[in-house]
Design a protein around this motif. Structure first.
Motif, PDB file in Angstrom:
ATOM      1  N   PRO A  72       0.821  -1.219   0.000  1.00  0.00           N
ATOM      2  CA  PRO A  72       0.000   0.000   0.000  1.00  0.00           C
ATOM      3  C   PRO A  72       0.851   1.264   0.000  1.00  0.00           C
ATOM      4  N   ALA A  73       0.204   2.379  -0.335  1.00  0.00           N
ATOM      5  CA  ALA A  73       0.886   3.672  -0.303  1.00  0.00           C
ATOM      6  C   ALA A  73       1.357   3.956   1.116  1.00  0.00           C
ATOM      7  N   GLY A  74       2.518   4.593   1.232  1.00  0.00           N
ATOM      8  CA  GLY A  74       3.097   4.880   2.532  1.00  0.00           C
ATOM      9  C   GLY A  74       4.184   3.892   2.921  1.00  0.00           C
ATOM     10  N   THR A  75       4.289   2.782   2.195  1.00  0.00           N
ATOM     11  CA  THR A  75       5.315   1.782   2.462  1.00  0.00           C
ATOM     12  C   THR A  75       6.663   2.290   1.965  1.00  0.00           C
ATOM     13  N   ALA A  87      16.175   4.927  -0.225  1.00  0.00           N
ATOM     14  CA  ALA A  87      14.830   4.641   0.286  1.00  0.00           C
ATOM     15  C   ALA A  87      13.803   5.457  -0.497  1.00  0.00           C
ATOM     16  N   TYR A  88      12.692   4.813  -0.831  1.00  0.00           N
ATOM     17  CA  TYR A  88      11.589   5.460  -1.534  1.00  0.00           C
ATOM     18  C   TYR A  88      10.290   5.124  -0.820  1.00  0.00           C
ATOM     19  N   GLU A  89       9.392   6.101  -0.768  1.00  0.00           N
ATOM     20  CA  GLU A  89       8.062   5.864  -0.194  1.00  0.00           C
ATOM     21  C   GLU A  89       7.056   5.761  -1.335  1.00  0.00           C
ATOM     22  N   LEU A  90       6.238   4.715  -1.311  1.00  0.00           N
ATOM     23  CA  LEU A  90       5.212   4.534  -2.332  1.00  0.00           C
ATOM     24  C   LEU A  90       4.077   5.518  -2.083  1.00  0.00           C
ATOM     25  N   THR A  91       3.543   6.108  -3.152  1.00  0.00           N
ATOM     26  CA  THR A  91       2.466   7.094  -3.028  1.00  0.00           C
ATOM     27  C   THR A  91       1.263   6.691  -3.875  1.00  0.00           C
ATOM     28  N   ASP A  92       0.162   7.426  -3.708  1.00  0.00           N
ATOM     29  CA  ASP A  92      -1.040   7.238  -4.519  1.00  0.00           C
ATOM     30  C   ASP A  92      -1.080   8.194  -5.709  1.00  0.00           C
ATOM     31  N   THR A  99       1.803   5.235 -14.440  1.00  0.00           N
ATOM     32  CA  THR A  99       2.450   4.608 -13.293  1.00  0.00           C
ATOM     33  C   THR A  99       2.274   5.501 -12.074  1.00  0.00           C
ATOM     34  N   TYR A 100       2.577   4.970 -10.920  1.00  0.00           N
ATOM     35  CA  TYR A 100       2.468   5.741  -9.682  1.00  0.00           C
ATOM     36  C   TYR A 100       3.848   6.264  -9.299  1.00  0.00           C
ATOM     37  N   ALA A 101       3.874   7.387  -8.602  1.00  0.00           N
ATOM     38  CA  ALA A 101       5.126   8.014  -8.210  1.00  0.00           C
ATOM     39  C   ALA A 101       5.617   7.454  -6.886  1.00  0.00           C
ATOM     40  N   THR A 102       6.919   7.533  -6.687  1.00  0.00           N
ATOM     41  CA  THR A 102       7.524   7.227  -5.394  1.00  0.00           C
ATOM     42  C   THR A 102       8.215   8.497  -4.911  1.00  0.00           C
ATOM     43  N   GLU A 103       8.353   8.629  -3.644  1.00  0.00           N
ATOM     44  CA  GLU A 103       9.005   9.792  -3.035  1.00  0.00           C
ATOM     45  C   GLU A 103      10.386   9.377  -2.559  1.00  0.00           C
TER      46      GLU A 103
END
Length: 109
Positions: A72-75, A87-92, A99-103
């Motif tokens: 899920p997002a936030g992982t 490190a990357y955080e998954l986002t919505d 595709t979805y972005a990562t932070e």
């Protein structure tokens, strides 16, 4: 006297109809927004695989790095960078390519 009564009634009727029309349009817009939210963030019990793009990270062939994940997002995920693990955080947030972005978290430390 009857003419004044009819004219006043017509004005009230027109105002009431305009109010009903306004409320119907607002309800329609609200339902459309909810439908879009449901399409973007599915709420089914099964996790769905999403493709995420890691910004600023290129594969050896020069294309952006993409990762498929059911998390899920936030992982927070880790990807081997050029020098160290990043490190990357998954986002919505959906990108224009679908595709979805990562932070990127490692770059802000």
């Amino acid at each position: 006297m009857l003419t004044d009564l009819i004219t006043g009634s017509l004005a009230e009727l027109a105002g009431g109809l305009a109010l009903i029309l306004l409320l119907a349009l607002a309800e329609r817009a609200r339902r459309q927004r909810q439908a879009v939210r449901r399409r973007v963030a599915p709420t089914s019990g099964r996790p769905q695989a999403r493709t995420y793009t890691l910004p600023g990270t290129l594969a050896p062939d020069g294309h952006p790095v993409r990762i498929v994940s059911t998390r899920p997002a936030g992982t927070v995920i880790y990807h081997p960078g050029r020098i160290r693990r990043e490190a990357y955080e998954l986002t919505d947030a959906m990108l224009s390519d679908g595709t979805y972005a990562t932070e990127p978290l490692s770059r802000y430390r």
